[in-house]
Design an enzyme around this catalytic site. Structure first.
Site, short mmCIF file in Angstrom:
data_model
loop_
_atom_site.label_atom_id
_atom_site.label_comp_id
_atom_site.label_asym_id
_atom_site.label_seq_id
_atom_site.Cartn_x
_atom_site.Cartn_y
_atom_site.Cartn_z
N GLU A 1 10.79 14.90 15.01
CA GLU A 1 11.25 14.93 13.62
C GLU A 1 10.55 15.93 12.85
O GLU A 1 9.55 15.86 12.86
CB GLU A 1 10.97 13.51 13.18
CG GLU A 1 11.41 13.17 11.79
CD GLU A 1 11.34 11.97 11.54
OE1 GLU A 1 9.95 11.24 11.80
OE2 GLU A 1 11.98 11.24 10.76
N LYS B 1 0.99 -1.16 -0.12
CA LYS B 1 -0.02 0.11 0.21
C LYS B 1 0.71 1.31 -0.01
O LYS B 1 1.62 1.71 1.10
CB LYS B 1 -0.94 0.11 1.18
CG LYS B 1 -2.11 1.31 1.08
CD LYS B 1 -2.71 1.56 2.50
CE LYS B 1 -1.79 2.87 3.04
NZ LYS B 1 -2.03 4.00 2.25
N CYS C 1 14.29 10.01 6.45
CA CYS C 1 14.61 9.64 7.82
C CYS C 1 15.82 9.69 8.27
O CYS C 1 15.99 9.89 9.37
CB CYS C 1 13.60 8.15 7.95
SG CYS C 1 14.57 7.07 6.73
N GLU D 1 10.71 0.55 10.21
CA GLU D 1 11.88 1.72 10.01
C GLU D 1 11.09 3.01 10.25
O GLU D 1 10.21 3.33 9.36
CB GLU D 1 12.26 1.29 8.48
CG GLU D 1 13.43 1.90 8.07
CD GLU D 1 13.60 3.48 7.76
OE1 GLU D 1 13.55 4.14 8.85
OE2 GLU D 1 13.51 3.73 6.84
#
Ligand code: NDP
Length: 499
Positions: free
Chosen positions: A403, A197, A306, A272
Site C-alpha cells: 500500500e 485517540k 484505504c 479496518e
C-alpha cells in the site's frame, strides 16, 4: 491573496492558538506530561498548533471516567428516543460549525478545502444522522425453544442487545474527523462510553468536536478524547483492562499488534486496515466514465484512502487510448495548498508520509519503470508529491504489492478479463475492488469473483452509511456501517423464561 484562497475564520485562529489539553469527563484537563506534540501545516511544513502528549496515567484517567459514566448507566439506560435526540443535536452543532471544522481539517491534514467541506463534513453529517437513527432501532429476537424437560414445562425466550461498555477508538490521519465520527457515533448510539485517540499528526478536529458533544447534552465522561503518540497513548488505551471493545482504523501491522494483545483479554476488536485495491477495466467499458471515476478513485485525498484504486488492469484493446487519457488528466491537475480552492492535488499529511511515498517512486525509477508524472507542486517546505502513473510496473517492485498511500497509480495491460481477475486477486489485501463494463452479466460475474469486502461496478470509492464496509484477507475483520452496525458495540444476551 488570490480569489481562490480561503480566508481563515477568527474562530479557527483562536482554536489553533489554544494550549489544547485532554478532553476527559466533559471538560479540558491538563496532561501529566509536560511535553507537547507539534501540529504542522502540510502545505508549507510550518507549525500551526500543538497537542498534549498523553501519558499512560492520562489514559487511565480517561478510561476511568468512561467507566464511571458507563457504570452510572445514565447514558446506557436513557430512553433511546432521548439519546437519539441528543445525537441529532450533536449533528446540528457540527453542521453549525462546519466551516470552522473544514478549515481545521485542511490546515492539519492538507486536503483540499473543497474535499473537507463537501466530502469530510458532508459525509460526517450524513453518518451522524444515520447512526443517531439507529439508536431507536436496537432490537433483539423472540425465539421458539424445544426443551422437552420437565414434561409439560413451557418456555419463552428472547435476546436483548446491551452496550458492551467502554470502547477505545483509534483514528488515523487520512480522514481524522470522518473516521473519528465512525468510532464515536456507533458507540454512543449503542449506549457505550468511548475514549478516542486521534493520530498525533491530526488531533484538532476531534478535540473541537468533543466540546460540541457536551454542548449537545452527551453526559460527562461518555465521550473522551486523549491525544498522544500511538506507541504510548494508543497502546495504553487499547491495552487498558476496562476497555471492552477496540475499533481501529490504520495499518495492517498496527492492527495485528492490537489484535494480538486484545486476544489476551478477549477484548472485541473491529479492524479496518489497508488495501491494494484493483480496478478491472473490460474492453467494453465507457472510456470517459473510466477516466472520470478512476481519477477520483485514485487521487482523492492524494491517494491517502484505504479504498483507493491503486492498481488498474486494462484489457489490451483499450490500454493505449486510456493510458494517454489518464496521462492528460494527470498533467492537467494543479498541485498546491488545500486552502487554495483552485488546487486539485494537495500535500501529503506529513514529512514522514512524503518520505515513504518518495521511497516507492525512487525504487521504481532506479529500476527504469515508466513513470508519467504531473506537476510537482511548490518547493516551499510543503509535503508535495507529483501525481504519478506507473505504466506496466515490474511485478517485483514494492509499489505493485504494498500500500503506497500516495498519489501513485499502476496502469497494467492485460490480455483478457481472466488475466485481470487473476492479478486483481493476487494480493494479501481484500478491501475494495471495481469492475468497469457495460455488460451486466460480466459485472455480476466479476463482482462475485473479486476477493474484496466491497465491489463497485462503474464507480470506485463511493460509500454510504447504509452500505456495510470492511475488509477480507489482511484488510481487516468486522464490518462498519449498515443497519447492523451497532451489533459490534452490543452484547447479545439470551433470556429464557419457564412458565
Ligand atoms: P498506524 O497504523 O501506525 O496509525 C494509525 C493509528 O494508530 C494512529 O492513530 C496511530 O497513532 C495509532 N497507533 C500507532 N501505533 C499504535 C499502537 N501500538 N497502539 C494503538 N494505536 C497505535 O499507521 P501510520 O500512521 O504509521 O501509517 C502507515 C501506513 O498505514 C500508511 O502509509 C498507510 O499505508 C496505512 N494506513 C492505513 C489507513 C487506513 O485508512 N486503513 C490509515 C492510516 C494509515 P499515531 O499516529 O499518533 O502514531
Amino acid at each position: 491573496m488570490s480569489a481562490t484562497q480561503v480566508t481563515l475564520l477568527e474562530s479557527v485562529k483562536s482554536f489553533l492558538a489554544r494550549a489544547h489539553g485532554l478532553y476527559i469527563d466533559g471538560r479540558w484537563q491538563a496532561s501529566d506530561a509536560a511535553a507537547r506534540l507539534t501540529v504542522f501545516n502540510p502545505a508549507d511544513g510550518k507549525a500551526i498548533s500543538s497537542s498534549a502528549d498523553a501519558s499512560p496515567g492520562d489514559v487511565d484517567r480517561a478510561v476511568s471516567s468512561a467507566w464511571r459514566a458507563f457504570s452510572a448507566r445514565v447514558w446506557a439506560d436513557m430512553l433511546p428516543a432521548i439519546r437519539e435526540r441528543i445525537l441529532l443535536r450533536f449533528a446540528d452543532l457540527v453542521e453549525q460549525n462546519a466551516e470552522e471544522l473544514a478549515q481545521l481539517e485542511t490546515l492539519e491534514q492538507g486536503k483540499s478545502i473543497n474535499i473537507s467541506r463537501a466530502f469530510e463534513l458532508g459525509c460526517t453529517l450524513n453518518w451522524m444522522r444515520y447512526t443517531a437513527g439507529l439508536t431507536t432501532k436496537i432490537s433483539g429476537r423472540t425465539l421458539g425453544l424445544s426443551i422437552p424437560l420437565p414434561e409439560g414445562a413451557r418456555y419463552q425466550a428472547w435476546t436483548r442487545k446491551e452496550p458492551v461498555g467502554v470502547v477505545a477508538g483509534i483514528v488515523p490521519w487520512n480522514f481524522p474527523l470522518l473516521i473519528g465520527i465512525w468510532k464515536v457515533m456507533p458507540a454512543l448510539a449503542a449506549g457505550c462510553s468511548i475514549v478516542v485517540k486521534p493520530s498525533e499528526t491530526t488531533p484538532l478536529t476531534l478535540l473541537r468536536v468533543a466540546e460540541l458533544a457536551t454542548e449537545a447534552g452527551v453526559p460527562d465522561g461518555v465521550f473522551n478524547v486523549v491525544t498522544g503518540r500511538g506507541a504510548v497513548c494508543g497502546a495504553a488505551l487499547v491495552n487498558h483492562p476496562q476497555v471492552a471493545k477496540v475499533s481501529f482504523t490504520g495499518s495492517t501491522a498496527t492492527g495485528k499488534a492490537i489484535a494480538r494483545s486484545a486476544a489476551d483479554r478477549l477484548t472485541r476488536v473491529t479492524l479496518e486496515l489497508g488495501g491494494k485495491n484493483p480496478a478491472i477495466v473490460l474492453k467494453d467499458a465507457d472510456p470517459a466514465q473510466v477516466v472520470e471515476g478512476l481519477m477520483t478513485g485514485s487521487f482523492l485525498n492524494q491517494g491517502q484512502v484505504c479504498a483507493a484504486s491503486s492498481r488498474i488492469y486494462i484489457e489490451a484493446p483499450l490500454f493505449e487510448s486510456l493510458t494517454s487519457a489518464f496521462e492528460q488528466a494527470v498533467k492537467g491537475l494543479k498541485v498546491g495548498a488545500g486552502m487554495d480552492s483552485a488546487m486539485h492535488i494537495n500535500p501529503l499529511v506529513s514529512a514522514m508520509q512524503q518520505k515513504k511515498v518518495s521511497a516507492f517512486l525512487e525504487e521504481a525509477r532506479a529500476q527504469n519503470a515508466e513513470l508519467l508524472s504531473g506537476d510537482a507542486g511548490p518547493n516551499n517546505g510543503g509535503y508535495y508529491i507529483a501525481p504519478t502513473l506507473v505504466v506496466n510496473p515490474d511485478p517485483a517492485l514494492r509499489l505493485v504489492r504494498e500500500e503506497v498511500f500516495g498519489p501513485v497509480v499502476n496502469l497494467v495491460r492485460v490480455a483478457d478479463a481472466e488475466e485481470a481477475l487473476r492479478l486483481a486477486n493476487d494480493t494479501e489485501y481484500g478491501l475494495t475492488a471495481s469492475v468497469w463494463t457495460q455488460n451486466v452479466g460480466k459485472a455480476l460475474d466479476y463482482s462475485a469473483r473479486l476477493e474484496a469486502g466491497t465491489v463497485w461496478v462503474n464507480t470506485h470509492t463511493l460509500i454510504d452509511p447504509n452500505l456495510p464496509f470492511g475488509g477480507m484477507k489482511q484488510s481487516g475483520t468486522g464490518r462498519d456501517f449498515g443497519p447492523d452496525w451497532l451489533d459490534a458495540y452490543c452484547e447479545e444476551k439470551s433470556v429464557c423464561v419457564r412458565y
